[in-house]
Design an enzyme around this catalytic site. Sequence first.
Site, PDB file in Angstrom:
ATOM      1  N   ARG A  26       0.840  -1.203   0.000  1.00  0.00           N
ATOM      2  CA  ARG A  26       0.000   0.000   0.000  1.00  0.00           C
ATOM      3  C   ARG A  26       0.875   1.253   0.000  1.00  0.00           C
ATOM      4  O   ARG A  26       0.611   2.215  -0.723  1.00  0.00           O
ATOM      5  CB  ARG A  26      -0.907  -0.022   1.228  1.00  0.00           C
ATOM      6  CG  ARG A  26      -1.692   1.250   1.464  1.00  0.00           C
ATOM      7  CD  ARG A  26      -2.612   1.024   2.652  1.00  0.00           C
ATOM      8  NE  ARG A  26      -3.354   2.206   3.007  1.00  0.00           N
ATOM      9  CZ  ARG A  26      -3.119   2.932   4.102  1.00  0.00           C
ATOM     10  NH1 ARG A  26      -2.130   2.603   4.915  1.00  0.00           N
ATOM     11  NH2 ARG A  26      -3.859   3.984   4.373  1.00  0.00           N
ATOM     12  N   ARG A  77       8.730 -19.118  -3.555  1.00  0.00           N
ATOM     13  CA  ARG A  77      10.181 -19.310  -3.488  1.00  0.00           C
ATOM     14  C   ARG A  77      10.546 -19.846  -4.875  1.00  0.00           C
ATOM     15  O   ARG A  77      10.427 -21.035  -5.145  1.00  0.00           O
ATOM     16  CB  ARG A  77      10.536 -20.314  -2.393  1.00  0.00           C
ATOM     17  CG  ARG A  77      10.104 -19.860  -0.985  1.00  0.00           C
ATOM     18  CD  ARG A  77      10.761 -20.723   0.078  1.00  0.00           C
ATOM     19  NE  ARG A  77      10.107 -20.570   1.381  1.00  0.00           N
ATOM     20  CZ  ARG A  77      10.353 -19.587   2.235  1.00  0.00           C
ATOM     21  NH1 ARG A  77      11.200 -18.642   1.911  1.00  0.00           N
ATOM     22  NH2 ARG A  77       9.732 -19.542   3.407  1.00  0.00           N
ATOM     23  N   ASP A 137      11.692 -13.788  10.657  1.00  0.00           N
ATOM     24  CA  ASP A 137      12.860 -14.347  11.349  1.00  0.00           C
ATOM     25  C   ASP A 137      13.783 -13.292  11.965  1.00  0.00           C
ATOM     26  O   ASP A 137      14.589 -13.613  12.834  1.00  0.00           O
ATOM     27  CB  ASP A 137      13.681 -15.221  10.390  1.00  0.00           C
ATOM     28  CG  ASP A 137      12.844 -16.313   9.747  1.00  0.00           C
ATOM     29  OD1 ASP A 137      11.835 -16.710  10.352  1.00  0.00           O
ATOM     30  OD2 ASP A 137      13.197 -16.758   8.642  1.00  0.00           O
ATOM     31  N   GLY A 180      11.522 -19.382  12.862  1.00  0.00           N
ATOM     32  CA  GLY A 180      12.632 -18.422  12.922  1.00  0.00           C
ATOM     33  C   GLY A 180      13.810 -18.866  12.068  1.00  0.00           C
ATOM     34  O   GLY A 180      14.874 -18.275  12.117  1.00  0.00           O
ATOM     35  N   ARG A 181      13.604 -19.975  11.354  1.00  0.00           N
ATOM     36  CA  ARG A 181      14.680 -20.576  10.541  1.00  0.00           C
ATOM     37  C   ARG A 181      15.925 -20.804  11.409  1.00  0.00           C
ATOM     38  O   ARG A 181      15.785 -21.430  12.460  1.00  0.00           O
ATOM     39  CB  ARG A 181      14.992 -19.700   9.328  1.00  0.00           C
ATOM     40  CG  ARG A 181      15.593 -20.473   8.172  1.00  0.00           C
ATOM     41  CD  ARG A 181      15.856 -19.583   6.992  1.00  0.00           C
ATOM     42  NE  ARG A 181      14.628 -19.250   6.265  1.00  0.00           N
ATOM     43  CZ  ARG A 181      14.070 -20.030   5.349  1.00  0.00           C
ATOM     44  NH1 ARG A 181      14.616 -21.176   5.043  1.00  0.00           N
ATOM     45  NH2 ARG A 181      12.966 -19.656   4.732  1.00  0.00           N
ATOM     46  N   GLY A 195       7.295 -14.759  29.538  1.00  0.00           N
ATOM     47  CA  GLY A 195       7.691 -15.278  30.852  1.00  0.00           C
ATOM     48  C   GLY A 195       8.019 -16.757  30.812  1.00  0.00           C
ATOM     49  O   GLY A 195       7.673 -17.508  31.732  1.00  0.00           O
ATOM     50  N   ALA A 196       8.710 -17.182  29.766  1.00  0.00           N
ATOM     51  CA  ALA A 196       9.105 -18.599  29.664  1.00  0.00           C
ATOM     52  C   ALA A 196      10.153 -18.911  30.733  1.00  0.00           C
ATOM     53  O   ALA A 196      10.862 -18.025  31.208  1.00  0.00           O
ATOM     54  CB  ALA A 196       9.673 -18.878  28.280  1.00  0.00           C
ATOM     55  N   ARG A 265       3.963 -31.934  27.483  1.00  0.00           N
ATOM     56  CA  ARG A 265       3.318 -31.875  26.165  1.00  0.00           C
ATOM     57  C   ARG A 265       4.172 -31.030  25.229  1.00  0.00           C
ATOM     58  O   ARG A 265       4.896 -30.141  25.683  1.00  0.00           O
ATOM     59  CB  ARG A 265       1.933 -31.215  26.255  1.00  0.00           C
ATOM     60  CG  ARG A 265       0.891 -31.972  27.059  1.00  0.00           C
ATOM     61  CD  ARG A 265       0.403 -33.216  26.297  1.00  0.00           C
ATOM     62  NE  ARG A 265      -0.696 -33.858  26.996  1.00  0.00           N
ATOM     63  CZ  ARG A 265      -0.572 -34.767  27.955  1.00  0.00           C
ATOM     64  NH1 ARG A 265       0.643 -35.118  28.384  1.00  0.00           N
ATOM     65  NH2 ARG A 265      -1.637 -35.323  28.502  1.00  0.00           N
ATOM     66  N   VAL A 272       1.321 -20.976  12.046  1.00  0.00           N
ATOM     67  CA  VAL A 272       0.397 -20.088  12.786  1.00  0.00           C
ATOM     68  C   VAL A 272       1.119 -18.757  13.071  1.00  0.00           C
ATOM     69  O   VAL A 272       0.526 -17.676  13.018  1.00  0.00           O
ATOM     70  CB  VAL A 272      -0.012 -20.757  14.131  1.00  0.00           C
ATOM     71  CG1 VAL A 272      -0.676 -19.771  15.063  1.00  0.00           C
ATOM     72  CG2 VAL A 272      -0.928 -21.947  13.869  1.00  0.00           C
TER      73      VAL A 272
HETATM   74  O1  F6P Z   1      11.571 -17.387   6.625  1.00  0.00           O
HETATM   75  C1  F6P Z   1      10.288 -17.439   7.154  1.00  0.00           C
HETATM   76  C2  F6P Z   1       9.934 -18.838   7.554  1.00  0.00           C
HETATM   77  O2  F6P Z   1       8.623 -18.829   8.075  1.00  0.00           O
HETATM   78  C3  F6P Z   1      10.903 -19.515   8.532  1.00  0.00           C
HETATM   79  O3  F6P Z   1      10.683 -19.099   9.869  1.00  0.00           O
HETATM   80  C4  F6P Z   1      10.626 -20.962   8.303  1.00  0.00           C
HETATM   81  O4  F6P Z   1      11.740 -21.762   8.615  1.00  0.00           O
HETATM   82  C5  F6P Z   1      10.327 -21.024   6.820  1.00  0.00           C
HETATM   83  O5  F6P Z   1       9.963 -19.699   6.432  1.00  0.00           O
HETATM   84  C6  F6P Z   1       9.220 -21.957   6.441  1.00  0.00           C
HETATM   85  O6  F6P Z   1       9.115 -21.970   5.063  1.00  0.00           O
HETATM   86  P1  F6P Z   1       7.927 -22.637   4.266  1.00  0.00           P
HETATM   87  O7  F6P Z   1       6.704 -21.784   4.457  1.00  0.00           O
HETATM   88  O8  F6P Z   1       8.395 -22.647   2.854  1.00  0.00           O
HETATM   89  O9  F6P Z   1       7.714 -23.997   4.865  1.00  0.00           O
END
Ligand code: F6P
Length: 363
Positions: A26, A77, A137, A180-181, A195-196, A265, A272
Amino acid sequence: MKLAKGSRVAVLTSGGDAPGMNAALRGVARVGTELGFDVVGVEEGFQGLVEGRFVPVSLRSLDEAARRGGTVLGTARCKVFPTPEGQKRAREQIEANMIRGLVVIGGNGSLTGARTLVGFETSHGPLLVGGVPASIDNDLGCTSMAIGVDTAMNTIVDACDRILDTAAAHRRTFLVEVMGRDCGYLAMTAGIAAGADAVIVPEIGKSEDEIVDQVYRTVERAYAGSDARRRVLVIKAEGVKIDAAKLKERVDALVADRLKDVDSRVTVLGHVVRGGTPTAFDRLLGARLANAAVRAIGDGMSDFMAGWYGPGMKTPPCNYDPYVVLPNLGDVLTETQNLMRGESMIAQWRKRVYQEVESILNR
Ligand code: F6P
């Protein structure tokens, strides 16, 4: 040289989507139109560029989209674009569609793709290329925040608040894995905010045995003693190469031998974390980075990323916004590599904090 009014500026979103991408779209469309450019969108990132899928942008529908996650242009990608054939086809499409400016909104892979188009001379003049960092990430150099990080962090905190309700009710231990890759930033920031009791990130470089021991000690502290809170939240970044289910199994085995009535668990938050309504901060970040990117292209700049200002940055803030820097794309990619190898100043600071936080959380 300034880009002439009426020039066509294309914008695309690429790689993993990030909440706030629509707000950035936007921003590009509104500011670009205001500056007199013909702004067009490219469907599905570099895939659409290779296939010449340019579409008009509607300011009205982008106003609606800016409130939502994902990206209305779609993303991919793309495997073809990095190949010589893909590059050739993309350049042909840029030429045929008279594109003079290109704004690429995405993460490391997308900005690497953007860089390959820098210096391309169309018959109408040079293609001006600018990047806008978007990735949940927060693993990019030369920007203290990328679009999507704040929303993802809030989503994790919200999920953990809910998990803690049920954890406390059942006096259970929860292992929560977050995206977070290879970067632990999201896990750590969300962990502190939620608060983990422990956060496990790849940057610390612990072995599997050390991680099992850390989690076991966290559980032991939480369940032993009269003032123990008897519930545990451990957040594990996905970049830590131990499967969450296996971690649970190994910790459970130790617990079974030494502690009574401790039940655990696993929750893998997965995608998400990447969806949902962007926070106000991500919408504003998208708008402000887009604003600077389009204005810079309008002023004839190329080969840059519009980054959010932060400590240790070599580039001073730009004239369009005192919180935005416009570093060279090559420097961004190098700094990103340094960040991920743990060699940049920010990477070293993050690692120190992660080490300090371990004992602070586990009290
Ligand atoms: O780079 C963003 C991300 O959500 C990462 O945190 C994660 O590892 C990856 O992309 C997941 O990729 P995909 O949606 O292709 O499974």
